[in-house]
Design an enzyme around this catalytic site. Structure first.
Site, short mmCIF file in Angstrom:
data_model
loop_
_atom_site.label_atom_id
_atom_site.label_comp_id
_atom_site.label_asym_id
_atom_site.label_seq_id
_atom_site.Cartn_x
_atom_site.Cartn_y
_atom_site.Cartn_z
N ARG A 108 0.85 -1.38 0.05
CA ARG A 108 0.07 -0.02 0.01
C ARG A 108 0.76 1.31 -0.07
O ARG A 108 1.74 1.52 1.06
CB ARG A 108 -0.77 -0.01 1.17
CG ARG A 108 -1.97 1.36 1.34
CD ARG A 108 -2.56 1.04 2.56
NE ARG A 108 -3.25 0.09 2.67
CZ ARG A 108 -3.91 -0.62 3.77
NH1 ARG A 108 -3.75 -0.13 4.78
NH2 ARG A 108 -4.52 -1.54 3.89
N HIS A 153 1.39 -2.20 5.68
CA HIS A 153 1.43 -2.48 4.43
C HIS A 153 2.18 -1.88 3.58
O HIS A 153 2.72 -2.35 2.24
CB HIS A 153 -0.06 -2.21 3.67
CG HIS A 153 -1.14 -3.15 4.11
ND1 HIS A 153 -1.30 -4.28 3.45
CD2 HIS A 153 -2.07 -3.28 5.17
CE1 HIS A 153 -2.37 -4.84 3.93
NE2 HIS A 153 -2.73 -4.24 5.05
N ASP A 160 -3.96 -8.64 3.01
CA ASP A 160 -5.29 -8.74 3.44
C ASP A 160 -5.79 -9.89 2.34
O ASP A 160 -5.81 -9.74 1.06
CB ASP A 160 -6.00 -7.51 3.37
CG ASP A 160 -5.38 -6.64 4.39
OD1 ASP A 160 -4.90 -6.95 5.50
OD2 ASP A 160 -5.80 -5.32 4.21
N GLU A 218 -8.16 -8.16 13.30
CA GLU A 218 -8.61 -8.32 11.83
C GLU A 218 -8.57 -9.60 11.30
O GLU A 218 -7.07 -9.98 11.07
CB GLU A 218 -8.00 -7.25 10.69
CG GLU A 218 -8.30 -5.91 11.15
CD GLU A 218 -7.46 -4.94 10.56
OE1 GLU A 218 -7.99 -3.55 10.33
OE2 GLU A 218 -6.66 -5.02 9.68
N HIS A 221 -6.01 -9.85 7.88
CA HIS A 221 -4.73 -9.09 8.13
C HIS A 221 -3.45 -10.14 8.64
O HIS A 221 -3.46 -10.25 9.50
CB HIS A 221 -4.91 -8.12 8.87
CG HIS A 221 -3.61 -7.08 9.16
ND1 HIS A 221 -3.56 -5.64 8.46
CD2 HIS A 221 -2.35 -7.16 9.54
CE1 HIS A 221 -2.33 -5.18 8.64
NE2 HIS A 221 -1.85 -6.24 9.38
#
Length: 239
Positions: A108, A153, A160, A218, A221
């Site tokens: 990311r 990320h 994910d 999460e 993740h």
């Protein structure tokens, strides 16, 4: 004779034009390829796992912002080579069960994280609240750690993902959707059924087996334990 001479000159001129055009096209293609080259140590996930299903949520509008996020110019996940190779081993095990991986996000860009922060500063933008954070105020998403000002990320080794049935492409029921912000998304949440918990354990066990560390808040993740760039946050665009 004069006419044939003119014909030869014309053909020669056309040949030169074609050769010049071909050379320019080759240079342009090479430049475009260079623009898409990744930093050393990174790879497109589908180059390592050709049959992985990709649905980068921040490339489209089905995410908590309700729009494409800065830095996502293609639906093509990127990871460090080490993370992609570890993920390949997870995929190989799942395939023996008729299952496979579906990836929602990998590397990311920092600019995407900054885009999240800007989105968080606008209290009027609540269009995705009902779908992604119905029980929380927007300002709590940052306070509770659902959205971070710096993301693992961006180091390239966090992913994910979920599990799908290869025959149908259907996602296994994990009890809550990807990026749903609330206690039901915790790994050990008491709010899910035993079948949903079993599906989460399957993903978790395989990811841990192949070197990933789960994030308790999460279920989707995971971060590679021995990530190659533990202190570097990258900002190249996904394209």
């Amino acid at each position: 004779m004069e006419f044939r001479k003119q014909q030869r000159q014309l053909l020669t001129g056309l040949l030169v034009i074609v050769l010049l055009w071909t050379a320019l096209a080759a240079v342009s293609w090479a430049a475009q390829k260079a623009d898409r080259s990744l930093p050393e140590g990174f790879v497109y996930v589908d180059e390592v796992i050709p049959d992985i299903v990709q649905e980068l949520r921040y490339y489209g509008s089905n995410n908590f912002t309700g729009r494409p996020v800065a830095g996502y110019n293609a639906n093509r996940a990127i990871l460090t080579v080490a993370a992609a190779q570890a993920l390949q081993r997870v995929q190989q095990e799942l395939k023996t069960k008729g299952l496979g991986l579906k990836i929602f996000d990998g590397y990311r860009p920092v600019r995407a994280v900054n885009d999240f922060l800007q989105w968080g500063k606008d209290p009027r933008d609540q269009k995705m609240k009902e779908q992604y954070y119905p029980d929380l105020e927007k300002s709590e998403l940052f306070k509770r750690g659902y959205i971070a000002s710096r993301s693992a990320h961006s180091r390239g080794s966090t992913v994910d993902l979920t599990i799908i049935r290869l025959e149908t492409g259907e996602e296994l029921d994990m009890g809550s959707p990807f990026d749903f912000f609330g206690p039901i998304s915790r790994h050990n949440s008491p709010l899910i059924t035993e079948e949903q918990a079993k599906n989460r354990r399957l993903l978790r066990d395989l990811m841990v087996k192949h070197g990933f560390v789960p994030y308790e808040e999460e279920w989707w993740h995971y971060r590679l334990k021995n990530e190659p760039f533990p202190n570097t946050y990258f900002d190249f665009v996904i394209e």
